[in-house]
Scaffold this motif. Structure first.
Motif, short mmCIF file in Angstrom:
data_model
loop_
_atom_site.label_atom_id
_atom_site.label_comp_id
_atom_site.label_asym_id
_atom_site.label_seq_id
_atom_site.Cartn_x
_atom_site.Cartn_y
_atom_site.Cartn_z
N PRO A 5 30.64 43.23 42.93
CA PRO A 5 30.99 44.09 44.04
C PRO A 5 32.10 45.06 43.73
O PRO A 5 32.65 45.67 44.63
CB PRO A 5 31.44 43.08 45.11
CG PRO A 5 31.93 41.91 44.33
CD PRO A 5 31.08 41.86 43.10
N ASP A 6 32.44 45.19 42.45
CA ASP A 6 33.45 46.17 42.08
C ASP A 6 33.12 46.72 40.72
O ASP A 6 31.98 46.83 40.35
CB ASP A 6 34.85 45.55 42.16
CG ASP A 6 35.93 46.60 42.27
OD1 ASP A 6 35.84 47.44 43.17
OD2 ASP A 6 36.84 46.58 41.46
N ARG A 143 43.61 42.83 42.34
CA ARG A 143 42.73 42.03 43.19
C ARG A 143 41.54 41.51 42.38
O ARG A 143 41.31 41.94 41.24
CB ARG A 143 42.24 42.85 44.39
CG ARG A 143 41.38 44.04 44.07
CD ARG A 143 40.91 44.74 45.35
NE ARG A 143 40.14 43.84 46.20
CZ ARG A 143 39.65 44.17 47.40
NH1 ARG A 143 39.88 45.37 47.90
NH2 ARG A 143 38.96 43.31 48.11
N ARG A 144 40.81 40.58 43.01
CA ARG A 144 39.66 39.99 42.35
C ARG A 144 38.51 39.87 43.33
O ARG A 144 38.68 39.86 44.55
CB ARG A 144 40.00 38.60 41.81
CG ARG A 144 40.38 37.61 42.89
CD ARG A 144 40.51 36.19 42.37
NE ARG A 144 41.03 35.29 43.40
CZ ARG A 144 40.28 34.72 44.33
NH1 ARG A 144 38.98 34.96 44.39
NH2 ARG A 144 40.83 33.91 45.22
N TRP A 145 37.31 39.77 42.74
CA TRP A 145 36.10 39.42 43.47
C TRP A 145 35.54 38.18 42.80
O TRP A 145 35.23 38.20 41.62
CB TRP A 145 35.09 40.55 43.45
CG TRP A 145 35.46 41.68 44.36
CD1 TRP A 145 34.97 41.94 45.61
CD2 TRP A 145 36.40 42.72 44.09
NE1 TRP A 145 35.55 43.07 46.13
CE2 TRP A 145 36.43 43.57 45.23
CE3 TRP A 145 37.23 43.02 43.00
CZ2 TRP A 145 37.25 44.69 45.29
CZ3 TRP A 145 38.05 44.13 43.07
CH2 TRP A 145 38.05 44.96 44.20
N SER A 146 35.43 37.09 43.54
CA SER A 146 35.06 35.78 43.02
C SER A 146 36.18 35.28 42.10
O SER A 146 37.28 35.85 42.07
CB SER A 146 33.71 35.82 42.30
OG SER A 146 33.24 34.52 42.04
N GLN A 156 43.34 36.63 46.14
CA GLN A 156 42.25 37.60 46.26
C GLN A 156 42.77 39.03 46.12
O GLN A 156 42.12 39.87 45.50
CB GLN A 156 41.54 37.44 47.60
CG GLN A 156 40.33 38.37 47.75
CD GLN A 156 39.51 38.06 48.99
OE1 GLN A 156 39.74 37.07 49.67
NE2 GLN A 156 38.57 38.92 49.30
N GLN A 157 43.96 39.31 46.68
CA GLN A 157 44.57 40.63 46.53
C GLN A 157 46.07 40.46 46.42
O GLN A 157 46.69 39.80 47.25
CB GLN A 157 44.22 41.54 47.71
CG GLN A 157 44.80 42.94 47.58
CD GLN A 157 44.20 43.92 48.57
OE1 GLN A 157 43.28 43.60 49.31
NE2 GLN A 157 44.73 45.12 48.59
#
Length: 287
Positions: A5-6, A143-146, A156-157
């Motif tokens: 998603p990024d 930030r991260r996704w998963s 997460q952020q």
């Protein structure tokens, strides 16, 4: 190459050629803390030391040396200030599936997390001397996704970012081996998309057989990266800009990976040369 998603990889289109005598030297370029010339609508937290400092290294070395790092990367219990490290062999984006360019044993990448920059300097001056001959960028986590088992504690952020500031993206995944043919079928169009993207300054993929894959990318701006990811574009700059978004939808339908995560970073400084060049990280004036 990798779907999420990024961000994703991008092509090697650096600036600033150098003479033969300069190649391989360590040369730091430090970016201003406010890397965008546009005021942010959200606060940016500059003190993110709890998350440590991250680096991504690129270096050429003999295959015998790189294989030893693939088998056993630097260990947190043996290198002062090191929290995590992963070594992978580089791949050329868009290369044929059966090709030496899909596993370049003499070209090594290392993604690492440290307590602070002093630990990076100490490593490069000591047991990490082979990496000092290459290039690396130092970064703070945004930030991260998963998430990955190897990096379980990142929030997460950690901070907001300006749409116009440069950004670094790293993806890491552990493949489901039966899904590799399907992954390659969907991944190659994305590789070509990011390789040829006009807003990309450097894009690389890497792997450690049999399951680990990664992408590393630097973008001129957060906006350009997210537009690519979500398939936004008027069609005049890039053919079929929706390739990445379509591949993400396919991954959601049936995952290619056991685990997968995307990480976004703010570049702090750039050091050394890669492919005889420096200046991969875009510079912005500070207000």
């Amino acid at each position: 190459m990798t779907f999420g998603p990024d961000p994703c990889p991008l092509r090697g289109r650096p600036a600033g050629d150098v003479s033969e005598g300069q190649r391989g030297r360590t040369h730091g370029i430090t970016l201003p803390k406010r890397v965008s010339g546009v005021a942010s609508s959200a606060p940016i937290i500059e003190d993110m030391t709890d998350n440590g400092i991250f680096t991504f290294h690129l270096v050429e070395m003999p295959a015998t040396t790189s294989v030893s790092f693939l088998r056993r990367p630097p260990q947190s219990g043996q290198v002062a200030g090191l929290r995590y490290a992963e070594c992978l062999s580089l791949m050329r984006l868009g290369a044929p599936t059966i090709s030496p360019d899909r596993l370049q044993l003499r070209r090594l990448a290392m993604f690492a997390r440290w307590d602070d920059e002093a630990a990076v300097d100490e490593f490069l001056a000591g047991s990490g001397a082979p990496f000092a001959a290459g290039w690396h960028v130092r970064m703070t986590f945004l930030r991260r996704w998963s998430t990955l088992v190897a990096l379980p504690d990142l929030p997460q952020q950690a901070a907001a970012s300006d749409d116009d500031e440069p950004v670094v993206a790293v993806t890491l995944a552990r493949m489901r081996l039966p899904e590799v043919p399907r992954f390659l079928s969907w991944g190659k169009p994305v590789e070509r998309l990011v390789r040829d993207h006009p807003e990309a300054t450097l894009a690389l993929a890497a792997m450690r057989p049999p399951r680990s894959i990664s992408t590393f990318s630097i973008w001129n701006s957060v906006r350009a990266m997210t537009d690519m990811v979500h398939g936004r574009g008027d069609g005049t700059e890039m053919a079929d800009p929706a390739r990445h978004a379509e591949a993400m939808a396919e991954r959601r339908r049936r995952d290619f990976h056991h685990e997968f995560a995307t990480y976004r970073f703010r570049p702090l400084s750039e050091h050394g040369y890669w492919d005889g060049r420096t200046g991969y990280v875009p510079r912005r004036s500070s207000l």
